[in-house]
Design a protein around this motif. Structure first.
Motif, PDB file in Angstrom:
ATOM      1  N   ARG A 276       0.803  -1.228   0.000  1.00 52.53           N
ATOM      2  CA  ARG A 276       0.000   0.000   0.000  1.00 52.53           C
ATOM      3  C   ARG A 276       0.829   1.267   0.000  1.00 52.53           C
ATOM      4  NH1 ARG A 276      -2.971  -1.347   5.499  1.00 52.53           N
ATOM      5  NH2 ARG A 276      -0.778  -1.901   5.849  1.00 52.53           N
TER       6      ARG A 276
ATOM      7  N   ARG B 255      -7.115  -5.588  -0.820  1.00 50.53           N
ATOM      8  CA  ARG B 255      -8.579  -5.595  -0.693  1.00 50.53           C
ATOM      9  C   ARG B 255      -9.259  -4.980  -1.911  1.00 50.53           C
ATOM     10  NH1 ARG B 255      -8.237  -3.162   5.336  1.00 50.53           N
ATOM     11  NH2 ARG B 255      -6.477  -2.145   4.308  1.00 50.53           N
TER      12      ARG B 255
ATOM     13  N   ASN C 216      -2.674  -8.076  11.370  1.00 49.77           N
ATOM     14  CA  ASN C 216      -2.848  -8.793  12.636  1.00 49.77           C
ATOM     15  C   ASN C 216      -2.844  -7.816  13.801  1.00 49.77           C
ATOM     16  OD1 ASN C 216      -3.000 -10.714  14.622  1.00 49.77           O
ATOM     17  ND2 ASN C 216      -1.107 -11.776  14.086  1.00 49.77           N
TER      18      ASN C 216
ATOM     19  N   SER D 234     -14.997  -5.793  17.065  1.00 48.66           N
ATOM     20  CA  SER D 234     -16.159  -5.491  16.224  1.00 48.66           C
ATOM     21  C   SER D 234     -16.145  -6.441  15.023  1.00 48.66           C
ATOM     22  CB  SER D 234     -16.092  -4.046  15.730  1.00 48.66           C
ATOM     23  OG  SER D 234     -15.031  -3.895  14.806  1.00 48.66           O
TER      24      SER D 234
ATOM     25  N   ASN E  26     -16.333  -5.510  12.138  1.00 50.14           N
ATOM     26  CA  ASN E  26     -15.456  -4.885  11.133  1.00 50.14           C
ATOM     27  C   ASN E  26     -13.985  -5.186  11.395  1.00 50.14           C
ATOM     28  OD1 ASN E  26     -15.238  -3.272   8.748  1.00 50.14           O
ATOM     29  ND2 ASN E  26     -14.340  -1.666  10.031  1.00 50.14           N
ATOM     30  N   ALA E  27     -13.620  -5.329  12.665  1.00 55.36           N
ATOM     31  CA  ALA E  27     -12.233  -5.678  12.998  1.00 55.36           C
ATOM     32  C   ALA E  27     -11.925  -7.087  12.479  1.00 55.36           C
ATOM     33  CB  ALA E  27     -12.014  -5.594  14.503  1.00 55.36           C
TER      34      ALA E  27
ATOM     35  N   ARG F  84       3.804  -7.251  17.417  1.00 58.64           N
ATOM     36  CA  ARG F  84       2.402  -7.160  17.845  1.00 58.64           C
ATOM     37  C   ARG F  84       2.013  -8.291  18.801  1.00 58.64           C
ATOM     38  NH1 ARG F  84      -1.193  -4.362  13.205  1.00 58.64           N
ATOM     39  NH2 ARG F  84       0.377  -2.877  12.528  1.00 58.64           N
TER      40      ARG F  84
HETATM   41  C1  HXC Z   1      -9.322  -4.368  18.245  1.00 63.82           C
HETATM   42  C2  HXC Z   1      -8.854  -3.305  16.254  1.00 63.82           C
HETATM   43  C3  HXC Z   1      -7.471  -3.231  16.570  1.00 63.82           C
HETATM   44  C4  HXC Z   1      -7.059  -3.777  17.832  1.00 63.82           C
HETATM   45  C5  HXC Z   1      -7.770  -2.330  14.613  1.00 63.82           C
HETATM   46  N1  HXC Z   1      -8.976  -2.739  15.038  1.00 63.82           N
HETATM   47  N2  HXC Z   1      -6.827  -2.631  15.528  1.00 63.82           N
HETATM   48  N3  HXC Z   1      -9.756  -3.879  17.062  1.00 63.82           N
HETATM   49  N4  HXC Z   1      -8.008  -4.330  18.629  1.00 63.82           N
HETATM   50  N5  HXC Z   1      -5.776  -3.733  18.207  1.00 63.82           N
HETATM   51  C6  HXC Z   1     -10.261  -2.574  14.361  1.00 63.82           C
HETATM   52  C7  HXC Z   1     -10.596  -1.107  14.105  1.00 63.82           C
HETATM   53  O1  HXC Z   1     -11.160  -0.472  15.264  1.00 63.82           O
HETATM   54  C8  HXC Z   1     -11.614  -1.230  12.974  1.00 63.82           C
HETATM   55  O2  HXC Z   1     -12.869  -1.651  13.449  1.00 63.82           O
HETATM   56  C9  HXC Z   1     -11.062  -2.399  12.164  1.00 63.82           C
HETATM   57  O3  HXC Z   1     -10.204  -3.140  13.049  1.00 63.82           O
HETATM   58  C10 HXC Z   1     -10.245  -1.935  10.977  1.00 63.82           C
HETATM   59  O4  HXC Z   1      -9.247  -1.058  11.474  1.00 63.82           O
HETATM   60  P1  HXC Z   1      -8.579   0.062  10.544  1.00 63.82           P
HETATM   61  O5  HXC Z   1      -7.488   0.707  11.310  1.00 63.82           O
HETATM   62  O6  HXC Z   1      -9.641   0.935   9.948  1.00 63.82           O
HETATM   63  O7  HXC Z   1      -8.038  -0.856   9.357  1.00 63.82           O
HETATM   64  P2  HXC Z   1      -6.912  -0.629   8.301  1.00 63.82           P
HETATM   65  O8  HXC Z   1      -6.437   0.809   8.284  1.00 63.82           O
HETATM   66  O9  HXC Z   1      -7.421  -1.203   7.072  1.00 63.82           O
HETATM   67  O10 HXC Z   1      -5.664  -1.501   8.891  1.00 63.82           O
HETATM   68  C11 HXC Z   1      -5.712  -2.915   8.930  1.00 63.82           C
HETATM   69  C12 HXC Z   1      -5.064  -3.433  10.228  1.00 63.82           C
HETATM   70  C13 HXC Z   1      -3.682  -2.754  10.445  1.00 63.82           C
HETATM   71  C14 HXC Z   1      -4.988  -4.943  10.123  1.00 63.82           C
HETATM   72  C15 HXC Z   1      -5.975  -3.044  11.415  1.00 63.82           C
HETATM   73  O11 HXC Z   1      -3.135  -3.147  11.694  1.00 63.82           O
HETATM   74  C16 HXC Z   1      -2.716  -3.105   9.326  1.00 63.82           C
HETATM   75  O12 HXC Z   1      -2.739  -2.447   8.269  1.00 63.82           O
HETATM   76  N6  HXC Z   1      -1.820  -4.103   9.506  1.00 63.82           N
HETATM   77  C17 HXC Z   1      -0.810  -4.481   8.503  1.00 63.82           C
HETATM   78  C18 HXC Z   1       0.508  -4.817   9.128  1.00 63.82           C
HETATM   79  C19 HXC Z   1       0.423  -6.027  10.043  1.00 63.82           C
HETATM   80  O13 HXC Z   1      -0.577  -6.220  10.759  1.00 63.82           O
HETATM   81  N7  HXC Z   1       1.517  -6.832  10.044  1.00 63.82           N
HETATM   82  C20 HXC Z   1       1.604  -7.988  10.901  1.00 63.82           C
HETATM   83  C21 HXC Z   1       1.315  -9.202  10.117  1.00 63.82           C
HETATM   84  S1  HXC Z   1       1.781 -10.595  11.121  1.00 63.82           S
HETATM   85  P3  HXC Z   1     -14.099  -0.597  13.709  1.00 63.82           P
HETATM   86  O14 HXC Z   1     -15.227  -1.446  14.178  1.00 63.82           O
HETATM   87  O15 HXC Z   1     -13.608   0.362  14.744  1.00 63.82           O
HETATM   88  O16 HXC Z   1     -14.354   0.039  12.365  1.00 63.82           O
HETATM   89  C22 HXC Z   1       0.741 -11.855  10.900  1.00 63.82           C
HETATM   90  C23 HXC Z   1       0.989 -13.168  11.645  1.00 63.82           C
HETATM   91  C24 HXC Z   1       1.991 -13.072  12.763  1.00 63.82           C
HETATM   92  O17 HXC Z   1      -0.137 -11.760  10.137  1.00 63.82           O
HETATM   93  C25 HXC Z   1       2.229 -14.404  13.407  1.00 63.82           C
HETATM   94  C26 HXC Z   1       3.334 -14.312  14.459  1.00 63.82           C
HETATM   95  C27 HXC Z   1       3.616 -15.605  15.101  1.00 63.82           C
END
Ligand code: HXC
Ligand code: NAP
Length: 262
Positions: free
Chosen positions: A41, A68, A97, A106, A108-109, A198
């Motif tokens: 992205r 997506r 994650n 949620s 959505n999460a 994380r």
């Molecule tokens: C609860 C959460 C949350 C948290 C986000 N959400 N973080 N809920 N606890 N910690 C909720 C938000 O409130 C929202 O719901 C929904 O998730 C979407 O969040 P956004 O921030 O709008 O989404 P977006 O900007 O699209 O980002 C996606 C993401 C973000 C997954 C939330 O963290 C991301 O871009 N991650 C990419 C990098 C990553 O995660 N790398 C690690 C991969 S490791 P609501 O209801 O409020 O709308 C892996 C495996 C690891 O995959 C294994 C290790 C052993």
């Protein structure tokens, strides 16, 4: 017998290849002589990765897209496929994650992770299919131990990555007759990555993970990249539909230690 794994001139796309494990995979392909493209992205991450790949001597390409967004992925892949005249290897590893209990999350999460990991992988598969070499195309989806072992605060990731592995197996059946192999690589805990930051954010948590791995060490992006190169090479030529743990034995049970933290 000496063994050399060279992928000189092979056309490789790594989706989500701009940081962590996937970037390590892209760099391993570059070292093996392949042409390497990455997509994610963030424009800056794509640009930084291209510089790094070029320093390794690779012909490198990149584009920005969110997995997506099926149309954006298709547009980027079509342009790359046309420029290179096809694709030999595709690694699909974009993922999201965060730790959250199902009762606190949620809809959505939950959906955001399923949309990135599972639906996003499907979008990548649909986009690359017309461009893959036949025979000889190789697809590697990046799974996670959560696909096989249930973890607390990971219901979204467990569901999504289990889906990724079943997509791998289904496509191995559908595309095998055309000479396209489809496999999953399942990394264990990889040091210095966003995923580990994380899920094991403190030094104490990190050490607990080390102690739970039979080989008593965390993996490196290169541990994963080397296996992807091997799978894509002629040495992996009869492997399809496999889900391959590369995890120091963690998925034998040690991964469940993460459940002790909740
Ligand atoms: C609860 C959460 C949350 C948290 C986000 N959400 N973080 N809920 N606890 N910690 C909720 C938000 O409130 C929202 O719901 C929904 O998730 C979407 O969040 P956004 O921030 O709008 O989404 P977006 O900007 O699209 O980002 C996606 C993401 C973000 C997954 C939330 O963290 C991301 O871009 N991650 C990419 C990098 C990553 O995660 N790398 C690690 C991969 S490791 P609501 O209801 O409020 O709308 C892996 C495996 C690891 O995959 C294994 C290790 C052993
Ligand atoms: P990471 O550094 O966060 O890598 C994720 C990559 O995917 C980045 O390049 C990111 O770049 C891209 N990405 C994220 N969301 C995207 C989206 N919606 N569309 C397009 N690209 C997107 O994570 P990592 O920890 O190295 O994990 C990499 C892979 O290994 C993941 O599939 C993960 O599930 C798997 N895995 C990790 C571990 C571990 O120990 N870390 C263990 C097992 C499995 P942008 O931010 O620019 O989009």
């Amino acid at each position: 017998m000496s063994v050399t794994v060279a992928l000189t001139g092979q056309r490789v796309l790594v989706v989500g290849g701009t940081s962590g494990i996937n970037r390590g995979i892209a760099e391993c392909f570059a070292r093996a002589g392949a042409k390497v493209a990455v997509a994610s992205r963030t424009e800056q991450k794509v640009e930084d990765t291209l510089v790094a790949l070029q320093k390794l001597g690779a012909e490198a390409r990149g584009f920005c897209a969110d997995v997506r967004d099926a149309e954006a992925i298709k547009a980027g892949v079509d342009q790359l496929g046309e420029e290179w005249g096809g694709l030999d290897v595709v690694v699909s590893g974009a993922a999201g994650n965060f730790p959250a209990l199902a009762s606190d999350m949620s809809a959505n999460a939950f959906k955001s992770v399923v949309d990135i990991d599972l639906l996003g992988t499907f979008h990548v598969m649909q986009a690359v299919y017309p461009h893959l070499s036949r025979p000889g195309g190789c697809v590697i989806n990046i799974s996670a131990p959560q696909a096989a072992v249930a973890l607390i605060a990971q219901s979204h990731v467990c569901a999504a990555k289990a889906g990724v592995d079943m997509l791998t197996r289904s496509l191995a059946l559908e595309w095998g007759p055309e000479g396209i192999r489809v496999n999953s690589v399942m990394p264990g805990p990889i040091d210095g990555t966003e995923g580990m930051a994380r899920l094991a954010p403190s030094e104490q948590a990190r050490q607990a993970v080390v102690d739970s791995v039979p080989l008593r060490r965390l993996g490196t992006p290169e541990d994963i990249g080397r296996i992807c190169v091997l799978l894509a090479s002629e040495w992996g030529g009869y492997i399809s539909g496999a889900v391959l743990p590369v995890d120091g034995g963690w998925s034998l049970g040690g991964v469940s230690a993460m459940n002790n933290w909740h």
